[in-house]
Design a protein around this motif. Sequence first.
Motif, PDB file in Angstrom:
ATOM      1  N   MET A  48       0.753  -1.260  -0.028  1.00  0.00           N
ATOM      2  CA  MET A  48      -0.017  -0.099   0.155  1.00  0.00           C
ATOM      3  C   MET A  48       0.879   1.267   0.029  1.00  0.00           C
ATOM      4  O   MET A  48       0.391   2.383   0.073  1.00  0.00           O
ATOM      5  N   THR A  49       2.247   1.069  -0.009  1.00  0.00           N
ATOM      6  CA  THR A  49       2.995   2.333   0.164  1.00  0.00           C
ATOM      7  C   THR A  49       2.680   3.511  -0.834  1.00  0.00           C
ATOM      8  O   THR A  49       2.235   4.588  -0.709  1.00  0.00           O
ATOM      9  N   HIS A  50       2.524   3.056  -2.224  1.00  0.00           N
ATOM     10  CA  HIS A  50       2.379   4.091  -3.297  1.00  0.00           C
ATOM     11  C   HIS A  50       0.677   4.690  -2.973  1.00  0.00           C
ATOM     12  O   HIS A  50       0.730   5.950  -3.135  1.00  0.00           O
ATOM     13  N   GLN A  51      -0.471   3.688  -2.564  1.00  0.00           N
ATOM     14  CA  GLN A  51      -1.451   4.305  -2.364  1.00  0.00           C
ATOM     15  C   GLN A  51      -1.367   5.216  -1.527  1.00  0.00           C
ATOM     16  O   GLN A  51      -2.187   6.280  -1.453  1.00  0.00           O
ATOM     17  N   ILE A  52      -0.716   4.971  -0.268  1.00  0.00           N
ATOM     18  CA  ILE A  52      -0.885   5.967   0.820  1.00  0.00           C
ATOM     19  C   ILE A  52      -0.392   7.374   0.529  1.00  0.00           C
ATOM     20  O   ILE A  52      -0.791   8.250   0.587  1.00  0.00           O
ATOM     21  N   VAL A  53       0.648   7.408  -0.388  1.00  0.00           N
ATOM     22  CA  VAL A  53       1.407   8.373  -0.703  1.00  0.00           C
ATOM     23  C   VAL A  53       0.516   9.326  -1.664  1.00  0.00           C
ATOM     24  O   VAL A  53       0.296  10.354  -1.538  1.00  0.00           O
ATOM     25  N   ILE A  54      -0.153   8.564  -2.644  1.00  0.00           N
ATOM     26  CA  ILE A  54      -0.939   9.113  -3.648  1.00  0.00           C
ATOM     27  C   ILE A  54      -2.285   9.760  -2.964  1.00  0.00           C
ATOM     28  O   ILE A  54      -2.780  10.683  -3.180  1.00  0.00           O
ATOM     29  N   PHE A  55      -2.843   8.895  -1.886  1.00  0.00           N
ATOM     30  CA  PHE A  55      -4.001   9.304  -1.178  1.00  0.00           C
ATOM     31  C   PHE A  55      -3.570  10.828  -0.496  1.00  0.00           C
ATOM     32  O   PHE A  55      -4.407  11.916  -0.564  1.00  0.00           O
ATOM     33  N   ALA A  56      -2.438  10.833   0.104  1.00  0.00           N
ATOM     34  CA  ALA A  56      -1.866  12.246   0.832  1.00  0.00           C
ATOM     35  C   ALA A  56      -1.932  13.329   0.008  1.00  0.00           C
ATOM     36  O   ALA A  56      -2.505  14.487   0.178  1.00  0.00           O
ATOM     37  N   LYS A  57      -1.374  13.128  -1.380  1.00  0.00           N
ATOM     38  CA  LYS A  57      -1.250  14.013  -2.334  1.00  0.00           C
ATOM     39  C   LYS A  57      -2.607  14.362  -2.834  1.00  0.00           C
ATOM     40  O   LYS A  57      -2.804  15.734  -3.169  1.00  0.00           O
ATOM     41  N   THR A  58      -3.543  13.677  -3.082  1.00  0.00           N
ATOM     42  CA  THR A  58      -4.894  14.111  -3.526  1.00  0.00           C
ATOM     43  C   THR A  58      -5.595  14.773  -2.549  1.00  0.00           C
ATOM     44  O   THR A  58      -6.259  15.873  -2.925  1.00  0.00           O
TER      45      THR A  58
END
Length: 145
Positions: A48-58
Motif C-alpha cells: 500500500m506504500t504508493h497508494q498511501i502517498v497518492i492519497f495524501a497528495k490527493t
Amino acid sequence: MSLTMEQVQLVTQSYALIARSPRSYSELFYHRLLLDHPFARALFPDDMTHQIVIFAKTMDVLVQNVANLDSLRPTLSDLAKRHVKYGVRAYQYAAVGKVLIDTFEEILGIGFTPDIRQAWEAVYRETAGAMIADAYCDPGHKPLE
C-alpha cells in the motif's frame, strides 16, 4: 459546490495540523478502512506504500482548492470513473467518508470540534456527491449496483 468561508477556514486549518501530525493520517486511514471494511482489501495492491502517498497528495490538492471545489470537478469525475473500473460501488463512498473523518478526529483528538467535523462532512458530501453523480449517474454508463 460551495462551502461557507468559515468551513473553508476550518478545513484548511485543521488539515494543516493533521498533515503535520507525527502519525501519518493516510496510513491510519487505510489501516482503519481495511480493518473496518474488509471488502476494500480486494480493491488495493498488497503493498500500500504508493497508494498511501497518492492519497495524501490527493488530499493536499483537495484542501488547496477547498474554497472552489467546482474547479476540481473534472479531476473528481476522472477519479470517480477510475474507481468504477477498480470495482468501487457508489454505496461504499459513505463508509470511506466515515473512516476518513473518524481518522481526522483520532489524530486531532479534542481539537476536532463539532464545527470541524461538520466542515469536513460538507467537503466529503460535496466531493463524493460529485464523484457519484459523474461516475454512476452518467446515462452512457451502466451502474454497478
